[in-house]
Design a protein around this motif. Sequence first.
Motif: not given
Length: 384
Positions: A358-384
């Motif tokens: 279950e530990a292995s399944r939990r992280v595989r669905g959430s911690f990929n490069f694309e989701s991290a990049m989307k999160g930071w794109a939103r942050v920089l969008d908010q600051i402008h």
Amino acid sequence: MARALGMGRGETKMRSRIGVLTFPMSNAGTIPLSHLIAILKGAGARVTLIAGDEGYSYFRNDESVDLIAIYHDPPTNRFVRVFNYVFTQIQASVRMLSRAKDIGTWIFFTGGDVLILPMIAAKLSRRKVIIAFPASTASILECSNDSFSHIMKAVSQVDCMLADRLVVYSPRLVREYGLSDYARKISFAREHYLDFDRFKKVKPTGERRRTIGYVGRLSEEKGAKNLIEVIRKLRHQDLRFLIIGEGALEQEFRALAGEDGLAGKIELLGWVPNKELPSHLNDMQLLVLPSYTEGLPNVLLEAMACGTPVLATPVGSVPDILEDGVNGFLLRSNSPEGIADSVLLALDRDDLEAVSEEASRRVRGSFNFESAMKGWARVLDQIH
């Protein structure tokens, strides 16, 4: 890649030059920093990095990063500590001002929440500042019983007031880091992602040796001092201990390895390159993280991806990921007695293999490069 992720208007902003400032760091800080830089570059940003020690060394041969060095000598007494701290900030401020025409936004990363002089330099040059909290410096000093913790807490509050945006991993950390007064300018994003071709389960937990592992800085705020006592309490158990990391308590661990009843039971590897961690994690039946304060430790996710159950203190964003008895175990107490009892209870569970899966399944669905990049794109969008 940014367009493929549908970032639209945020794509243009990500492609501007972004400055990242981090206090000189040890090896332990290089993975979160390298992830943040990769996310910014992957989304089209040109990155200037001001860093020292291992943070500088890690990027020394990376021609895609505009790398600027700062220096910080280890303190020998209180006066020298204050002098070095101020001098390092002056260096950073001067280097920031030299790039003021090129950089519109600065991200203060590891240790950046207490860098007051660079914050003033950024504000004087009318640049926007994001403070990203991979951890809270003030909380780390407080948990280490550091005499400067109260001063650094006040400095951190001033920095937070002056910053344009604060980035934390989860709402839980807003309360834990004392940031509730700045709720209007808080964003949630993380730089965590895993290479699942490397961090994967290759050995069932039942086929692993009864090895208890620890990976991290050997310091008080990480609970490492308590871990020393835990090992003493468990010396008569049929257990092996694998300690990976470096820090102020390293000599105490080495002395521990020579005590009666522990000969051959403790393996101290020091700092290990991240690419070598998967094989060590796949040798452990349990990873123990008894920290007093955390953000979201990378090794928690890396261990889970390798199917290694984690026993951790419910601090920082750990409880957001770790569900007690389902994909890992939460410590009710990180006292030596509490940790030792929890270690034995976890190892004796009949469903340890199910927890591992279950530990292995939990992280595989959430911690990929694309989701991290989307999160930071939103942050920089908010600051402008």
